[in-house]
Design a protein around this motif. Structure first.
Motif, PDB file in Angstrom:
ATOM      1  N   TYR A 153       0.841  -1.201   0.000  1.00 53.98           N
ATOM      2  CA  TYR A 153       0.000   0.000   0.000  1.00 53.98           C
ATOM      3  C   TYR A 153       0.876   1.250   0.000  1.00 53.98           C
ATOM      4  CZ  TYR A 153      -4.043  -2.910   0.883  1.00 53.98           C
ATOM      5  OH  TYR A 153      -5.034  -3.848   0.766  1.00 53.98           O
ATOM      6  N   HIS A 154       0.405   2.264  -0.702  1.00 56.75           N
ATOM      7  CA  HIS A 154       1.103   3.550  -0.733  1.00 56.75           C
ATOM      8  C   HIS A 154       1.143   4.097   0.691  1.00 56.75           C
ATOM      9  CE1 HIS A 154       1.972   7.733  -1.635  1.00 56.75           C
ATOM     10  NE2 HIS A 154       2.308   7.342  -2.856  1.00 56.75           N
ATOM     11  N   PRO A 155       2.278   4.687   1.102  1.00 56.12           N
ATOM     12  CA  PRO A 155       2.383   5.202   2.482  1.00 56.12           C
ATOM     13  C   PRO A 155       1.283   6.194   2.861  1.00 56.12           C
ATOM     14  CG  PRO A 155       4.537   5.193   1.443  1.00 56.12           C
ATOM     15  CD  PRO A 155       3.539   4.819   0.384  1.00 56.12           C
ATOM     16  N   LEU A 156       0.873   7.067   1.935  1.00 52.58           N
ATOM     17  CA  LEU A 156      -0.197   8.021   2.256  1.00 52.58           C
ATOM     18  C   LEU A 156      -1.533   7.314   2.452  1.00 52.58           C
ATOM     19  CD1 LEU A 156       0.697  10.956  -0.169  1.00 52.58           C
ATOM     20  CD2 LEU A 156       1.087  10.822   2.303  1.00 52.58           C
ATOM     21  N   VAL A 157      -1.741   6.262   1.707  1.00 50.59           N
ATOM     22  CA  VAL A 157      -2.961   5.471   1.866  1.00 50.59           C
ATOM     23  C   VAL A 157      -2.931   4.772   3.222  1.00 50.59           C
ATOM     24  CG1 VAL A 157      -4.245   3.487   0.985  1.00 50.59           C
ATOM     25  CG2 VAL A 157      -3.342   5.187  -0.604  1.00 50.59           C
ATOM     26  N   GLN A 158      -1.786   4.233   3.591  1.00 49.10           N
ATOM     27  CA  GLN A 158      -1.662   3.582   4.901  1.00 49.10           C
ATOM     28  C   GLN A 158      -1.952   4.573   6.025  1.00 49.10           C
ATOM     29  OE1 GLN A 158       2.321   1.918   4.627  1.00 49.10           O
ATOM     30  NE2 GLN A 158       1.440  -0.136   4.506  1.00 49.10           N
ATOM     31  N   GLU A 159      -1.461   5.792   5.904  1.00 52.03           N
ATOM     32  CA  GLU A 159      -1.731   6.815   6.930  1.00 52.03           C
ATOM     33  C   GLU A 159      -3.224   7.115   7.024  1.00 52.03           C
ATOM     34  OE1 GLU A 159       0.563  10.385   6.410  1.00 52.03           O
ATOM     35  OE2 GLU A 159       2.399   9.234   6.047  1.00 52.03           O
ATOM     36  N   ALA A 160      -3.857   7.288   5.873  1.00 49.01           N
ATOM     37  CA  ALA A 160      -5.291   7.590   5.854  1.00 49.01           C
ATOM     38  C   ALA A 160      -6.091   6.427   6.435  1.00 49.01           C
ATOM     39  CB  ALA A 160      -5.744   7.901   4.428  1.00 49.01           C
ATOM     40  N   LEU A 161      -5.711   5.209   6.092  1.00 44.99           N
ATOM     41  CA  LEU A 161      -6.403   4.042   6.629  1.00 44.99           C
ATOM     42  C   LEU A 161      -6.224   3.941   8.138  1.00 44.99           C
ATOM     43  CD1 LEU A 161      -5.536   1.401   3.893  1.00 44.99           C
ATOM     44  CD2 LEU A 161      -7.782   2.418   4.341  1.00 44.99           C
ATOM     45  N   ALA A 162      -5.028   4.223   8.614  1.00 40.12           N
ATOM     46  CA  ALA A 162      -4.746   4.148  10.052  1.00 40.12           C
ATOM     47  C   ALA A 162      -5.618   5.128  10.839  1.00 40.12           C
ATOM     48  CB  ALA A 162      -3.270   4.407  10.314  1.00 40.12           C
ATOM     49  N   ARG A 163      -5.932   6.274  10.247  1.00 44.84           N
ATOM     50  CA  ARG A 163      -6.806   7.242  10.925  1.00 44.84           C
ATOM     51  C   ARG A 163      -8.199   6.665  11.158  1.00 44.84           C
ATOM     52  NH1 ARG A 163      -3.845  11.012   7.786  1.00 44.84           N
ATOM     53  NH2 ARG A 163      -5.350  10.981   6.100  1.00 44.84           N
ATOM     54  N   HIS A 164      -8.560   5.667  10.370  1.00 40.06           N
ATOM     55  CA  HIS A 164      -9.853   5.003  10.530  1.00 40.06           C
ATOM     56  C   HIS A 164      -9.710   3.690  11.289  1.00 40.06           C
ATOM     57  CE1 HIS A 164     -11.660   7.936   7.919  1.00 40.06           C
ATOM     58  NE2 HIS A 164     -10.803   7.652   6.964  1.00 40.06           N
ATOM     59  N   GLY A 165      -8.500   3.425  11.781  1.00 39.55           N
ATOM     60  CA  GLY A 165      -8.267   2.202  12.534  1.00 39.55           C
ATOM     61  C   GLY A 165      -8.093   0.977  11.653  1.00 39.55           C
ATOM     62  N   VAL A 166      -7.785   1.187  10.383  1.00 36.02           N
ATOM     63  CA  VAL A 166      -7.644   0.088   9.431  1.00 36.02           C
ATOM     64  C   VAL A 166      -6.159  -0.109   9.131  1.00 36.02           C
ATOM     65  CG1 VAL A 166      -8.260  -0.738   7.134  1.00 36.02           C
ATOM     66  CG2 VAL A 166      -9.874   0.672   8.427  1.00 36.02           C
ATOM     67  N   ARG A 167      -5.693  -1.328   9.344  1.00 33.29           N
ATOM     68  CA  ARG A 167      -4.286  -1.652   9.082  1.00 33.29           C
ATOM     69  C   ARG A 167      -4.209  -2.936   8.268  1.00 33.29           C
ATOM     70  NH1 ARG A 167      -4.647   0.905  13.759  1.00 33.29           N
ATOM     71  NH2 ARG A 167      -3.201   2.586  14.197  1.00 33.29           N
ATOM     72  N   PRO A 168      -4.322  -2.809   6.951  1.00 34.96           N
ATOM     73  CA  PRO A 168      -4.314  -4.017   6.121  1.00 34.96           C
ATOM     74  C   PRO A 168      -2.932  -4.673   6.084  1.00 34.96           C
ATOM     75  CG  PRO A 168      -4.280  -2.072   4.738  1.00 34.96           C
ATOM     76  CD  PRO A 168      -4.446  -1.595   6.156  1.00 34.96           C
ATOM     77  N   THR A 169      -2.936  -5.969   5.935  1.00 34.52           N
ATOM     78  CA  THR A 169      -1.686  -6.712   5.787  1.00 34.52           C
ATOM     79  C   THR A 169      -1.356  -6.776   4.293  1.00 34.52           C
ATOM     80  OG1 THR A 169      -2.770  -8.846   5.520  1.00 34.52           O
ATOM     81  CG2 THR A 169      -2.292  -8.128   7.789  1.00 34.52           C
ATOM     82  N   PRO A 170      -0.146  -7.184   3.951  1.00 37.61           N
ATOM     83  CA  PRO A 170       0.197  -7.305   2.525  1.00 37.61           C
ATOM     84  C   PRO A 170      -0.693  -8.296   1.769  1.00 37.61           C
ATOM     85  CG  PRO A 170       2.185  -7.282   3.845  1.00 37.61           C
ATOM     86  CD  PRO A 170       1.023  -7.369   4.806  1.00 37.61           C
ATOM     87  N   SER A 171      -1.350  -9.184   2.480  1.00 35.43           N
ATOM     88  CA  SER A 171      -2.223 -10.147   1.806  1.00 35.43           C
ATOM     89  C   SER A 171      -3.675  -9.659   1.693  1.00 35.43           C
ATOM     90  CB  SER A 171      -2.188 -11.486   2.530  1.00 35.43           C
ATOM     91  OG  SER A 171      -2.709 -11.349   3.834  1.00 35.43           O
ATOM     92  N   THR A 172      -3.977  -8.484   2.247  1.00 34.51           N
ATOM     93  CA  THR A 172      -5.332  -7.943   2.195  1.00 34.51           C
ATOM     94  C   THR A 172      -5.554  -7.233   0.864  1.00 34.51           C
ATOM     95  OG1 THR A 172      -5.222  -7.566   4.583  1.00 34.51           O
ATOM     96  CG2 THR A 172      -7.038  -6.552   3.397  1.00 34.51           C
ATOM     97  N   ARG A 173      -6.526  -7.700   0.128  1.00 33.98           N
ATOM     98  CA  ARG A 173      -6.815  -7.094  -1.177  1.00 33.98           C
ATOM     99  C   ARG A 173      -7.360  -5.679  -1.010  1.00 33.98           C
ATOM    100  NH1 ARG A 173     -10.657 -11.075  -2.280  1.00 33.98           N
ATOM    101  NH2 ARG A 173     -11.787  -9.453  -3.383  1.00 33.98           N
ATOM    102  N   PRO A 174      -6.896  -4.733  -1.820  1.00 29.25           N
ATOM    103  CA  PRO A 174      -7.378  -3.346  -1.728  1.00 29.25           C
ATOM    104  C   PRO A 174      -8.896  -3.232  -1.884  1.00 29.25           C
ATOM    105  CG  PRO A 174      -5.424  -3.441  -3.094  1.00 29.25           C
ATOM    106  CD  PRO A 174      -5.817  -4.862  -2.795  1.00 29.25           C
ATOM    107  N   GLU A 175      -9.508  -4.092  -2.674  1.00 28.35           N
ATOM    108  CA  GLU A 175     -10.957  -4.037  -2.866  1.00 28.35           C
ATOM    109  C   GLU A 175     -11.702  -4.269  -1.554  1.00 28.35           C
ATOM    110  OE1 GLU A 175      -8.897  -5.233  -6.558  1.00 28.35           O
ATOM    111  OE2 GLU A 175      -8.928  -6.140  -4.574  1.00 28.35           O
TER     112      GLU A 175
END
Length: 84
Positions: free
Chosen positions: A5-27
């Motif tokens: 995941y793009h670092p900015l996307v990871q930051e935005a997701l973390a603000r929502h409490g979402v921390r996907p793993t490398p195996s988590t599909r973006p969809e």
């Protein structure tokens, strides 16, 4: 297949409490964040109906929510970066 995941996307997701793993599909992650956004919209609508929010403030609050969940409008192809 592993996803980076793009670092900015990871930051935005973390603000929502979402921390996907490398195996988590973006969809799947997008669907989850979209569900969070829709849940908050429904909550806001409920507050309007109960009179907790002034009708004149409602549109501005919807815009604020849209800004909070801006990631929902970013195409999935921009969520990840290619593996080196």
């Amino acid at each position: 297949m592993a996803v980076r995941y793009h670092p900015l996307v990871q930051e935005a997701l973390a603000r929502h409490g979402v921390r996907p793993t490398p195996s988590t599909r973006p969809e799947i992650v997008h669907e989850f964040v979209n569900d969070l956004y829709r849940y908050e919209l429904r909550r806001l609508r409920g507050r309007l109906v109960r009179g907790e929010v002034a009708r004149s403030d409602y549109a501005g609050l919807v815009v604020d929510l849209r800004r909070k969940y801006m990631l929902v409008s970013v195409p999935l192809r921009h969520w990840t970066v290619p593996e080196p």
